[in-house]
Design an enzyme around this catalytic site. Structure first.
Site, PDB file in Angstrom:
ATOM      1  N   GLU A 136       3.706   4.639 -10.449  1.00  0.00           N
ATOM      2  CA  GLU A 136       2.419   5.902 -10.624  1.00  0.00           C
ATOM      3  C   GLU A 136       1.730   5.897 -12.230  1.00  0.00           C
ATOM      4  O   GLU A 136       2.620   5.868 -12.882  1.00  0.00           O
ATOM      5  CB  GLU A 136       2.718   6.877  -9.976  1.00  0.00           C
ATOM      6  CG  GLU A 136       3.705   6.609  -8.371  1.00  0.00           C
ATOM      7  CD  GLU A 136       3.791   8.485  -8.247  1.00  0.00           C
ATOM      8  OE1 GLU A 136       3.593   9.652  -8.282  1.00  0.00           O
ATOM      9  OE2 GLU A 136       4.100   8.378  -6.620  1.00  0.00           O
ATOM     10  N   GLU A 202      -4.549   7.262  -4.509  1.00  0.00           N
ATOM     11  CA  GLU A 202      -4.201   8.205  -3.195  1.00  0.00           C
ATOM     12  C   GLU A 202      -4.901   9.733  -2.986  1.00  0.00           C
ATOM     13  O   GLU A 202      -5.209  10.587  -4.482  1.00  0.00           O
ATOM     14  CB  GLU A 202      -2.444   8.737  -3.396  1.00  0.00           C
ATOM     15  CG  GLU A 202      -1.891   9.773  -2.508  1.00  0.00           C
ATOM     16  CD  GLU A 202      -0.546   9.674  -2.550  1.00  0.00           C
ATOM     17  OE1 GLU A 202      -0.154   9.431  -2.439  1.00  0.00           O
ATOM     18  OE2 GLU A 202       0.004  11.064  -1.812  1.00  0.00           O
TER      19      GLU A 202
END
Ligand SMILES: Nc1nc(=O)c2c([nH]1)NC[C@@H]1CN(c3ccc(C(=O)N[C@@H](CCC(=O)O)C(=O)O)cc3)CN21
Ligand SMILES: CC(C)C(=O)C(=O)O
Ligand SMILES: [Mg+2]
Length: 285
Positions: A136, A202
């Site tokens: 991430e 996301e």
């Protein structure tokens, strides 16, 4: 040489993007983008899910750090460790014939330094037998993406709402609205530039996802990012209705596994209590 027809050939019940019966490689994902063919990705954390999803034609399986709250019973993604995830990755990679298996690097296992990121990625490849890793981060993690890639390990990046940063992001919130639009776009460009082979978007607005998907040559994988990304990913327990409760709005339910499994358990219990299981056909003499 593989012919175009072979490259487009389906396997199982769906198109894999890879030549029939052959392993999916990262370049096949980019070729599907170029052909305008959206592809599916699911999480998998064990042998049977990996086997079933692979045979169903899912080209990419993610052993997510979401195992934290979908396997180990923690309430968020944060607590799960590398030592808890590696055995799950190994189970999945042992069980697939074609799918590309991506291992998610958990919180704390790559943020400390570029060196730590490479060392952790190497563990997932060596001990987990993963085919790629995911982490991430955008601009700030471009050096990490670059160093892992330089070590010969394909990297999938993950930007927008990044669950490992939920405390910094102020909870489960859509990213890329208003002023944040440009930041998400800059993150996408930074990870592509650093060598990522794909990027998860996301919980970003459909508008920012569409823009990034158009800008980048690498595939975008959406989760709560609207209809215009090159691929879509969901957590399998959400989309098959194993996890109960409302869950995120971006989830669509394709099955009611919680219902199926509850009634099977109840039926077994009733038959044991009622002296109806085991029957003669289950009994040795
Ligand atoms: N089972 C499961 N599914 C997931 O999609 C998932 C995980 N676990 N664990 C790791 C992360 C965390 N994710 C999550 C978790 C919750 C929301 C959520 O509650 N979203 C709300 C609020 C969104 C908003 O409007 O700001 C929603 O209604 O979608 C979203 C993403 C996605 N990932
Ligand atoms: C939701 C996906 C993209 C993920 O990162 C995970 O399952 O951990
Ligand atoms: Mg994850």
């Amino acid at each position: 040489m593989t012919s175009a027809a072979e490259v487009a050939a389906p396997y199982g019940n769906g198109a894999s993007g890879a030549p029939a019966g052959r392993k999916v490689r990262v370049h096949h994902l980019r070729e599907m983008k170029e052909r305008g063919e959206p592809w599916p990705m699911l999480t998998a954390y064990d042998m049977y899910t990996a086997e079933l999803f692979d045979e169903a034609g899912i080209p990419v399986l993610l052993v997510g750090d979401s195992a934290s709250n979908n396997v180990y019973g923690y309430d968020t993604s944060l607590p799960v460790t590398v030592d808890e995830l590696i055995p799950l990755v190994r189970g999945v990679t042992r069980s697939v014939k074609r799918a590309l298996v991506v291992a998610d690097l958990p919180f704390g296992s790559y943020q400390v330094s570029v060196e730590q990121a490479v060392a952790t990625a190497v563990r997932f490849m060596k001990e987990g037998r993963a085919h790629a890793v995911k982490l991430e981060g955008g601009e700030h993690f471009a050096p990490h993406v670059k160093a892992i890639t330089a070590a010969g390990i394909p990297v999938m990046a993950h930007i927008g709402f990044t669950p490992q940063s939920e405390h910094q992001l102020g909870g489960y919130r859509v990213q890329g609205r208003d002023d944040a639009f440009d930041q998400v776009v800059a993150d996408a460009h930074a990870v592509q530039e650093a060598g990522a082979f794909a990027v998860v978007l996301e919980m970003v607005t459909a508008e920012v996802a569409k823009q990034i998907t158009h800008d980048l040559v690498i595939p975008t994988v959406g989760i709560g990012a609207g209809p215009d990304t090159d691929a879509q990913v969901l957590v399998w327990q959400d989309m098959m209705g194993l996890r109960r409760g409302k869950g995120p709005r971006f989830v669509k339910r394709y099955a009611d596994l919680a219902g199926v499994m509850t009634s099977a358990a109840q039926q077994f219990a009733a038959e044991v209590r009622g002296h109806r299981f085991p029957g003669p056909e289950h009994t040795f003499h």
